[in-house]
Design an enzyme around this catalytic site. Structure first.
Site, PDB file in Angstrom:
ATOM      1  N   GLY A   2       4.749 -10.260   3.959  1.00 16.33           N
ATOM      2  CA  GLY A   2       5.457 -10.211   5.225  1.00 16.33           C
ATOM      3  C   GLY A   2       4.740 -11.007   6.318  1.00 16.33           C
ATOM      4  O   GLY A   2       3.513 -10.983   6.401  1.00 16.33           O
TER       5      GLY A   2
ATOM      6  N   VAL B 198      10.513  -7.408   9.798  1.00 13.14           N
ATOM      7  CA  VAL B 198      11.661  -6.509   9.942  1.00 13.14           C
ATOM      8  C   VAL B 198      11.342  -5.508  11.052  1.00 13.14           C
ATOM      9  O   VAL B 198      10.257  -4.920  11.075  1.00 13.14           O
ATOM     10  CB  VAL B 198      11.955  -5.763   8.620  1.00 13.14           C
ATOM     11  CG1 VAL B 198      13.102  -4.780   8.788  1.00 13.14           C
ATOM     12  CG2 VAL B 198      12.267  -6.760   7.512  1.00 13.14           C
TER      13      VAL B 198
ATOM     14  N   GLN C 130      -2.847 -12.388   7.315  1.00 12.11           N
ATOM     15  CA  GLN C 130      -3.012 -12.089   5.889  1.00 12.11           C
ATOM     16  C   GLN C 130      -2.262 -13.119   5.040  1.00 12.11           C
ATOM     17  O   GLN C 130      -2.798 -13.644   4.064  1.00 12.11           O
ATOM     18  CB  GLN C 130      -2.491 -10.684   5.616  1.00 12.11           C
ATOM     19  CG  GLN C 130      -2.362 -10.334   4.149  1.00 12.11           C
ATOM     20  CD  GLN C 130      -2.001  -8.876   3.945  1.00 12.11           C
ATOM     21  OE1 GLN C 130      -2.846  -7.997   4.031  1.00 12.11           O
ATOM     22  NE2 GLN C 130      -0.741  -8.595   3.682  1.00 12.11           N
TER      23      GLN C 130
ATOM     24  N   HIS D 176       9.026   1.053   3.378  1.00  6.60           N
ATOM     25  CA  HIS D 176      10.061   1.043   4.423  1.00  6.60           C
ATOM     26  C   HIS D 176      10.875  -0.246   4.291  1.00  6.60           C
ATOM     27  O   HIS D 176      10.649  -1.027   3.357  1.00  6.60           O
ATOM     28  CB  HIS D 176       9.424   1.178   5.810  1.00  6.60           C
ATOM     29  CG  HIS D 176       8.310   0.191   6.054  1.00  6.60           C
ATOM     30  ND1 HIS D 176       8.512  -1.175   6.096  1.00  6.60           N
ATOM     31  CD2 HIS D 176       6.976   0.368   6.238  1.00  6.60           C
ATOM     32  CE1 HIS D 176       7.369  -1.783   6.320  1.00  6.60           C
ATOM     33  NE2 HIS D 176       6.411  -0.867   6.393  1.00  6.60           N
TER      34      HIS D 176
ATOM     35  N   TYR E  79       4.143   3.943   0.847  1.00  9.16           N
ATOM     36  CA  TYR E  79       4.872   4.511   1.985  1.00  9.16           C
ATOM     37  C   TYR E  79       5.906   3.480   2.445  1.00  9.16           C
ATOM     38  O   TYR E  79       5.936   3.036   3.591  1.00  9.16           O
ATOM     39  CB  TYR E  79       3.926   4.928   3.121  1.00  9.16           C
ATOM     40  CG  TYR E  79       4.472   6.125   3.862  1.00  9.16           C
ATOM     41  CD1 TYR E  79       4.430   7.392   3.285  1.00  9.16           C
ATOM     42  CD2 TYR E  79       5.082   5.983   5.094  1.00  9.16           C
ATOM     43  CE1 TYR E  79       4.985   8.478   3.918  1.00  9.16           C
ATOM     44  CE2 TYR E  79       5.647   7.084   5.747  1.00  9.16           C
ATOM     45  CZ  TYR E  79       5.582   8.315   5.152  1.00  9.16           C
ATOM     46  OH  TYR E  79       6.137   9.393   5.773  1.00  9.16           O
TER      47      TYR E  79
ATOM     48  N   GLY F 146      10.757  -3.003   5.694  1.00 11.11           N
ATOM     49  CA  GLY F 146       9.963  -4.240   5.625  1.00 11.11           C
ATOM     50  C   GLY F 146       9.613  -4.560   4.181  1.00 11.11           C
ATOM     51  O   GLY F 146       9.823  -5.678   3.703  1.00 11.11           O
ATOM     52  N   HIS F 147       9.093  -3.558   3.467  1.00 12.13           N
ATOM     53  CA  HIS F 147       8.777  -3.749   2.051  1.00 12.13           C
ATOM     54  C   HIS F 147      10.043  -4.071   1.262  1.00 12.13           C
ATOM     55  O   HIS F 147      10.034  -4.933   0.380  1.00 12.13           O
ATOM     56  CB  HIS F 147       8.166  -2.466   1.464  1.00 12.13           C
ATOM     57  CG  HIS F 147       6.901  -2.017   2.129  1.00 12.13           C
ATOM     58  ND1 HIS F 147       6.815  -0.853   2.840  1.00 12.13           N
ATOM     59  CD2 HIS F 147       5.666  -2.569   2.189  1.00 12.13           C
ATOM     60  CE1 HIS F 147       5.595  -0.683   3.298  1.00 12.13           C
ATOM     61  NE2 HIS F 147       4.862  -1.722   2.930  1.00 12.13           N
TER      62      HIS F 147
ATOM     63  N   MET G 225       0.841  -1.200   0.000  1.00 14.52           N
ATOM     64  CA  MET G 225       0.000   0.000   0.000  1.00 14.52           C
ATOM     65  C   MET G 225       0.879   1.256   0.000  1.00 14.52           C
ATOM     66  O   MET G 225       0.412   2.360   0.287  1.00 14.52           O
ATOM     67  CB  MET G 225      -0.943  -0.003   1.205  1.00 14.52           C
ATOM     68  CG  MET G 225      -1.903  -1.200   1.173  1.00 14.52           C
ATOM     69  SD  MET G 225      -3.460  -0.926   2.027  1.00 14.52           S
ATOM     70  CE  MET G 225      -2.881  -0.666   3.710  1.00 14.52           C
TER      71      MET G 225
HETATM   72  P1  AMP Z   1       1.450  -2.867   3.512  1.00 11.22           P
HETATM   73  O1  AMP Z   1       2.012  -1.856   2.564  1.00 11.22           O
HETATM   74  O2  AMP Z   1       1.469  -2.447   4.932  1.00 11.22           O
HETATM   75  O3  AMP Z   1       0.113  -3.402   3.045  1.00 11.22           O
HETATM   76  O4  AMP Z   1       2.445  -4.105   3.450  1.00 11.22           O
HETATM   77  C1  AMP Z   1       2.816  -4.683   2.227  1.00 11.22           C
HETATM   78  C2  AMP Z   1       3.578  -5.952   2.511  1.00 11.22           C
HETATM   79  O5  AMP Z   1       4.740  -5.653   3.282  1.00 11.22           O
HETATM   80  C3  AMP Z   1       2.764  -6.962   3.322  1.00 11.22           C
HETATM   81  O6  AMP Z   1       3.016  -8.269   2.818  1.00 11.22           O
HETATM   82  C4  AMP Z   1       3.305  -6.794   4.704  1.00 11.22           C
HETATM   83  O7  AMP Z   1       3.194  -7.952   5.498  1.00 11.22           O
HETATM   84  C5  AMP Z   1       4.766  -6.482   4.424  1.00 11.22           C
HETATM   85  N1  AMP Z   1       5.358  -5.803   5.576  1.00 11.22           N
HETATM   86  C6  AMP Z   1       4.905  -4.679   6.188  1.00 11.22           C
HETATM   87  N2  AMP Z   1       5.674  -4.388   7.262  1.00 11.22           N
HETATM   88  C7  AMP Z   1       6.608  -5.362   7.359  1.00 11.22           C
HETATM   89  C8  AMP Z   1       7.681  -5.636   8.258  1.00 11.22           C
HETATM   90  N3  AMP Z   1       7.953  -4.847   9.295  1.00 11.22           N
HETATM   91  N4  AMP Z   1       8.438  -6.731   8.032  1.00 11.22           N
HETATM   92  C9  AMP Z   1       8.179  -7.541   6.975  1.00 11.22           C
HETATM   93  N5  AMP Z   1       7.187  -7.340   6.094  1.00 11.22           N
HETATM   94  C10 AMP Z   1       6.409  -6.264   6.265  1.00 11.22           C
END
Ligand code: AMP
Length: 279
Positions: free
Chosen positions: A146, A175, A152, A33, A31, A35-36, A29
């Protein structure tokens, strides 16, 4: 390369397939970081081509949730994608994904009633629907999710299995910041004080894991200690759940075993944060 329409994306995918290229897909989605970025790096390693989608999916947000204020910065995201060597960024508008008259949804039963699903009705239906659409558009060989959003990941894996979809769904580890806080786009909402209180979550998870490693098998003892830790921080407004569950069914455990998952959802100020750890 930035792609905004489904038509253009599909024609790119068609050409890649004709050339026999493998496609790795990282849905986000935005923004972005670290993790992504960890997901992007996994995809780059395993595939010829990596596609990142950036789409704040309106249908996975509840009425009183943060759709309108969800953090966005497409220029910064594109720069990160360029720096990481992402081949294509798929960035459709909401109208592109949900034109007038859209009325088809994908729903995984059972697993979605538990944990976050119990507090966010309709959320996972929105997630599985958009991921299904994205899989159809991008036809990835592998998709990276993640473990931060553990439920999810499991729901998507179940959908892919039940519907015989041709994609391998790969989970990647959480992460964290140096101090333990799990990275999340929503951390941007936190004031300095709230950021301090948000640390309670990982601290409680680490303590829960430690208790198990020292021999505690009673989930209630672990949960009540964790609850005490989290509730002792001033900005924690509401502990939505702390559960120890089977990592596949997400059903609560009566006796804790190695490999179980401790999962937490907490409101720090107005921000809902989730995190988990495998023990
Ligand atoms: P989001 O943009 O929050 O929908 O996340 C997109 C993807 O990044 C999803 O598969 C999340 O699980 C993964 N994600 C978000 N934060 C983290 C994190 N801290 N560590 C690992 N994966 C992450």
């Amino acid at each position: 390369m930035l792609v905004k329409t489904i038509k253009d994306m599909k024609s790119i995918v068609k050409k890649l397939k004709e050339k026999g290229k493998s496609i790795g897909f990282v849905p986000t989605m935005g923004y972005l970081h670290e993790g992504h970025i960890s997901l992007i790096r996994c995809s780059k390693k395993d595939n010829d081509v990596t596609v990142v989608s950036i789409f704040v999916n309106p249908i996975q947000f509840g009425e009183n949730e943060d759709l309108d204020r969800y953090p966005r910065d497409i220029e910064r995201d594109l720069q990160i994608c360029r720096d990481e060597g992402v081949d294509f960024v798929f960035y459709p508008s909401a109208d592109e994904m949900y034109p007038d008259g859209f009325s088809t949804y994908v729903e995984v039963e059972g697993l979605t009633n538990r944990l976050c699903g119990a507090f966010r009705p309709g959320h996972f239906k929105g997630v599985t629907t958009v991921v299904n659409k994205l899989f159809n558009i991008l036809q990835p060989d592998r998709a990276y999710f993640g473990e931060k959003d553990y439920q999810q990941l499991k729901v998507i894996q179940k959908m892919v299995k039940d519907l015989n979809m041709n994609v391998e769904v790969i989970g990647c580890p959480v992460v964290r910041e140096k101090d333990g806080l799990a990275l999340s786009s929503r951390n941007k909402y936190l004031s300095e004080k709230e950021r301090e209180s948000a640390l309670s979550i990982s601290r409680a998870l680490f303590e829960g894991k430690k208790m198990f490693e020292k021999g505690e098998k009673d989930p209630q003892k672990i949960i009540s200690k964790m609850k005490k830790i989290i509730s002792s921080y001033p900005e924690v407004k509401n502990v939505q759940y702390i559960e120890i569950v089977d990592p596949e069914t997400l059903e609560p455990k009566k006796k804790v075993e190695k490999g179980d998952l401790i999962a937490v959802a907490v409101f720090v100020g107005n921000t809902r944060l989730i995190d988990n750890i495998k023990i």
